[in-house]
Design an enzyme around this catalytic site. Structure first.
Site, PDB file in Angstrom:
ATOM      1  N   ASN A   1     -10.063   0.085  -0.383  1.00  0.00           N
ATOM      2  CA  ASN A   1      -8.596   0.166  -0.343  1.00  0.00           C
ATOM      3  C   ASN A   1      -8.049  -0.417  -1.647  1.00  0.00           C
ATOM      4  O   ASN A   1      -8.112  -1.622  -1.866  1.00  0.00           O
ATOM      5  CB  ASN A   1      -8.082  -0.623   0.867  1.00  0.00           C
ATOM      6  CG  ASN A   1      -6.567  -0.586   1.003  1.00  0.00           C
ATOM      7  OD1 ASN A   1      -5.861  -0.163   0.082  1.00  0.00           O
ATOM      8  ND2 ASN A   1      -6.063  -1.046   2.130  1.00  0.00           N
TER       9      ASN A   1
ATOM     10  N   CYS B   1       0.809  -1.225   0.000  1.00  0.00           N
ATOM     11  CA  CYS B   1       0.000   0.000   0.000  1.00  0.00           C
ATOM     12  C   CYS B   1       0.842   1.275   0.000  1.00  0.00           C
ATOM     13  O   CYS B   1       0.346   2.345  -0.333  1.00  0.00           O
ATOM     14  CB  CYS B   1      -0.970  -0.005   1.173  1.00  0.00           C
ATOM     15  SG  CYS B   1      -2.188  -1.333   1.047  1.00  0.00           S
TER      16      CYS B   1
ATOM     17  N   HIS C   1      -3.178   7.502   1.890  1.00  0.00           N
ATOM     18  CA  HIS C   1      -3.569   6.183   1.392  1.00  0.00           C
ATOM     19  C   HIS C   1      -4.948   5.881   1.971  1.00  0.00           C
ATOM     20  O   HIS C   1      -5.202   6.118   3.154  1.00  0.00           O
ATOM     21  CB  HIS C   1      -2.554   5.128   1.824  1.00  0.00           C
ATOM     22  CG  HIS C   1      -3.053   3.733   1.632  1.00  0.00           C
ATOM     23  ND1 HIS C   1      -3.580   3.297   0.436  1.00  0.00           N
ATOM     24  CD2 HIS C   1      -3.145   2.681   2.485  1.00  0.00           C
ATOM     25  CE1 HIS C   1      -3.959   2.039   0.569  1.00  0.00           C
ATOM     26  NE2 HIS C   1      -3.718   1.640   1.796  1.00  0.00           N
TER      27      HIS C   1
HETATM   28  C1  LIG Z   1     -10.299  -4.828   9.685  1.00  0.00           C
HETATM   29  C2  LIG Z   1     -10.968  -3.906  10.694  1.00  0.00           C
HETATM   30  C3  LIG Z   1     -11.956  -3.005   9.984  1.00  0.00           C
HETATM   31  C4  LIG Z   1     -11.719  -4.750  11.711  1.00  0.00           C
HETATM   32  O1  LIG Z   1     -12.315  -3.901  12.680  1.00  0.00           O
HETATM   33  P1  LIG Z   1     -12.132  -4.218  14.215  1.00  0.00           P
HETATM   34  O2  LIG Z   1     -12.918  -3.221  14.933  1.00  0.00           O
HETATM   35  O3  LIG Z   1     -10.672  -4.302  14.498  1.00  0.00           O
HETATM   36  O4  LIG Z   1     -12.832  -5.603  14.291  1.00  0.00           O
HETATM   37  P2  LIG Z   1     -12.278  -6.957  14.905  1.00  0.00           P
HETATM   38  O5  LIG Z   1     -11.273  -7.558  13.989  1.00  0.00           O
HETATM   39  O6  LIG Z   1     -11.890  -6.699  16.309  1.00  0.00           O
HETATM   40  O7  LIG Z   1     -13.610  -7.819  14.854  1.00  0.00           O
HETATM   41  C5  LIG Z   1     -14.747  -7.459  15.604  1.00  0.00           C
HETATM   42  C6  LIG Z   1     -15.850  -8.439  15.282  1.00  0.00           C
HETATM   43  O8  LIG Z   1     -16.355  -8.192  13.965  1.00  0.00           O
HETATM   44  C7  LIG Z   1     -16.354  -9.401  13.225  1.00  0.00           C
HETATM   45  N1  LIG Z   1     -16.125  -9.121  11.810  1.00  0.00           N
HETATM   46  C8  LIG Z   1     -14.954  -9.100  11.135  1.00  0.00           C
HETATM   47  N2  LIG Z   1     -15.194  -8.789   9.854  1.00  0.00           N
HETATM   48  C9  LIG Z   1     -16.510  -8.593   9.719  1.00  0.00           C
HETATM   49  C10 LIG Z   1     -17.335  -8.237   8.650  1.00  0.00           C
HETATM   50  N3  LIG Z   1     -16.859  -7.991   7.414  1.00  0.00           N
HETATM   51  N4  LIG Z   1     -18.661  -8.113   8.875  1.00  0.00           N
HETATM   52  C11 LIG Z   1     -19.197  -8.332  10.083  1.00  0.00           C
HETATM   53  N5  LIG Z   1     -18.445  -8.666  11.156  1.00  0.00           N
HETATM   54  C12 LIG Z   1     -17.120  -8.802  10.969  1.00  0.00           C
HETATM   55  C13 LIG Z   1     -15.246 -10.218  13.834  1.00  0.00           C
HETATM   56  O9  LIG Z   1     -15.439 -11.598  13.572  1.00  0.00           O
HETATM   57  C14 LIG Z   1     -15.394  -9.874  15.297  1.00  0.00           C
HETATM   58  O10 LIG Z   1     -16.448 -10.641  15.845  1.00  0.00           O
HETATM   59  P3  LIG Z   1     -16.309 -11.257  17.329  1.00  0.00           P
HETATM   60  O11 LIG Z   1     -16.185 -10.060  18.218  1.00  0.00           O
HETATM   61  O12 LIG Z   1     -17.579 -12.003  17.461  1.00  0.00           O
HETATM   62  O13 LIG Z   1     -15.076 -12.104  17.291  1.00  0.00           O
HETATM   63  C15 LIG Z   1      -9.920  -3.045  11.439  1.00  0.00           C
HETATM   64  O14 LIG Z   1      -9.145  -3.863  12.283  1.00  0.00           O
HETATM   65  C16 LIG Z   1      -9.026  -2.306  10.509  1.00  0.00           C
HETATM   66  O15 LIG Z   1      -9.447  -1.404   9.846  1.00  0.00           O
HETATM   67  N6  LIG Z   1      -7.721  -2.662  10.457  1.00  0.00           N
HETATM   68  C17 LIG Z   1      -6.802  -2.075   9.561  1.00  0.00           C
HETATM   69  C18 LIG Z   1      -6.933  -2.780   8.259  1.00  0.00           C
HETATM   70  C19 LIG Z   1      -6.273  -2.041   7.155  1.00  0.00           C
HETATM   71  O16 LIG Z   1      -6.519  -0.882   6.951  1.00  0.00           O
HETATM   72  N7  LIG Z   1      -5.456  -2.752   6.394  1.00  0.00           N
HETATM   73  C20 LIG Z   1      -4.832  -2.263   5.251  1.00  0.00           C
HETATM   74  C21 LIG Z   1      -3.655  -1.461   5.600  1.00  0.00           C
HETATM   75  S1  LIG Z   1      -2.896  -0.935   4.121  1.00  0.00           S
END
Ligand SMILES: CC(C)(COP(=O)(O)OP(=O)(O)OC[C@H]1O[C@@H](n2cnc3c(N)ncnc32)[C@H](O)[C@@H]1OP(=O)(O)O)[C@@H](O)C(=O)NCCC(=O)NCCS
Length: 323
Positions: free
Chosen positions: A280, A113, A250
């Protein structure tokens, strides 16, 4: 002194839009969850015949037209991508061929990225070193092809697209009032390589593999890394957040963008957001956002613009430029 000035910009998106509602039919998720956690409402997905090089070619042609120059006036093409058409040759030579260019040279940059920021910094060095006068810098991706469409924690986040700029050597006085790239700050730390990676490759599995991510871990590091390189760019140039006209980040996640801007004291009105429309798109996201904000008249000649990115590796970086 020589400065690398943006002379033209362009963008290209696949024909097909995939909304959050469309994704609800594929994995167990909701529009509400995706919007609340990421700000993403839709993304574009490459269809048959649409590839990283075909999207990159369209963005490059748009940038050349915007710059008012012919393909054969380009002497270097750098493509930032993690989703090349083939393991080799580089997607850059593929695009070079599509543009009908047989002179100069072309290569890919792989920093996930952060790829576009790395490619801009690289192009700037070639221009200031005198090895190239006009450089096409392209960010092009088809992440839809490396997603595991059964994994709701990753497949909702990414999209496909391409953006490009033409950088050209120009005269500067060595001041921050100069047009062009003023400073670049690049970083990486491979100790985080297993937090965002693809589980395949030519030398390991002999397969392409799928994207894997520990989302929470990425999130935890993102804001600190991004603000660190932006502050380094301010320090290197003696500028501050108040001098900035536009932050073009980004586009990974709205919460990361808002958190970084807030920490730096950059108001929301100065931040270009496209993640809601594009998702993204990895190395393509910054040039897509630049093209959106320049074509609608937000970014104007003379504006001070900060580009920043963070991604797999981890890699991260910032480029400060005057438009
Ligand atoms: C990926 C992201 C959105 C997840 O959000 P989060 O608040 O961290 O969520 P978590 O991973 O803690 O998951 C929370 C819950 O949502 C659930 N969940 C994950 N993806 C889901 C989806 N697409 N839809 C519904 N629920 C979802 C998980 O299973 C979890 O459930 P649980 O509590 O029963 O285990 C977040 O971590 C994020 O933005 N990370 C950075 C990712 C990124 O930008 N990457 C690229 C960098 S270049």
């Amino acid at each position: 002194m020589i400065r690398s000035i943006i002379r033209g910009y362009g963008a290209a998106l696949p024909k097909r839009v995939m909304t959050n509602q469309d994704i609800e039919a594929i994995v167990e998720t909701t529009d509400e969850w995706i919007v609340q956690r990421t700000g993403i409402k839709q993304r574009y997905i490459a269809g048959e015949g649409e590839t990283t090089s075909s999207l990159g070619e369209l963005a490059a042609r748009a940038a050349l037209e915007n710059a008012g120059i012919q393909p054969d006036e380009i002497d270097l093409i750098i493509v930032a991508t993690s989703t090349p058409d083939n393991t080799f040759p580089a997607t850059a030579v593929n695009i070079q061929n599509r543009l009908g260019i047989t002179s100069g040279f072309a290569f890919d940059v792989q920093a996930v990225c952060s790829g576009f920021v790395y490619a801009m910094a690289t192009a700037d060095l070639y221009i200031r070193g005198g090895m190239a006068r006009r450089v096409l810098v392209i960010g092009a991706e088809t992440f839809s092809r490396i997603l595991d469409w059964t994994d709701r924690t990753t497949c909702v986040l990414f999209g496909d697209g391409a953006g490009a700029v033409v950088l050209e050597a120009g005269e500067g006085e060595g001041k921050t009032s100069d047009r062009g790239i003023l400073t670049s700050n690049l970083r990486s730390d491979g100790s985080h390589k297993d937090k965002l990676y693809v589980d395949g490759g030519p030398s390991t599995t002999g397969t392409v593999g799928h994207l894997r991510m520990e989302g929470r871990e990425v999130f935890k590091h993102a804001v600190g890394m991004i603000t660190d390189v932006i502050e380094a760019a301010f320090e290197a140039t003696g500028t501050t957040a108040d001098d900035l006209d536009w932050l073009v980040p980004h586009q990974a996640n709205r919460r990361i963008i808002d958190g970084s801007a807030k920490k730096l004291g950059i108001p929301n009105e100065k931040v270009v957001i496209t993640v809601d429309q594009h998702g993204n798109t990895s190395a393509a996201s910054i040039p897509l956002a630049l093209a959106a904000a320049a074509s609608d008249g937000r970014i104007k000649k003379g504006d001070l613009v900060m580009l920043e990115a963070m991604g797999g590796g981890f890699t991260w970086g910032a480029v400060l430029l005057r438009w």
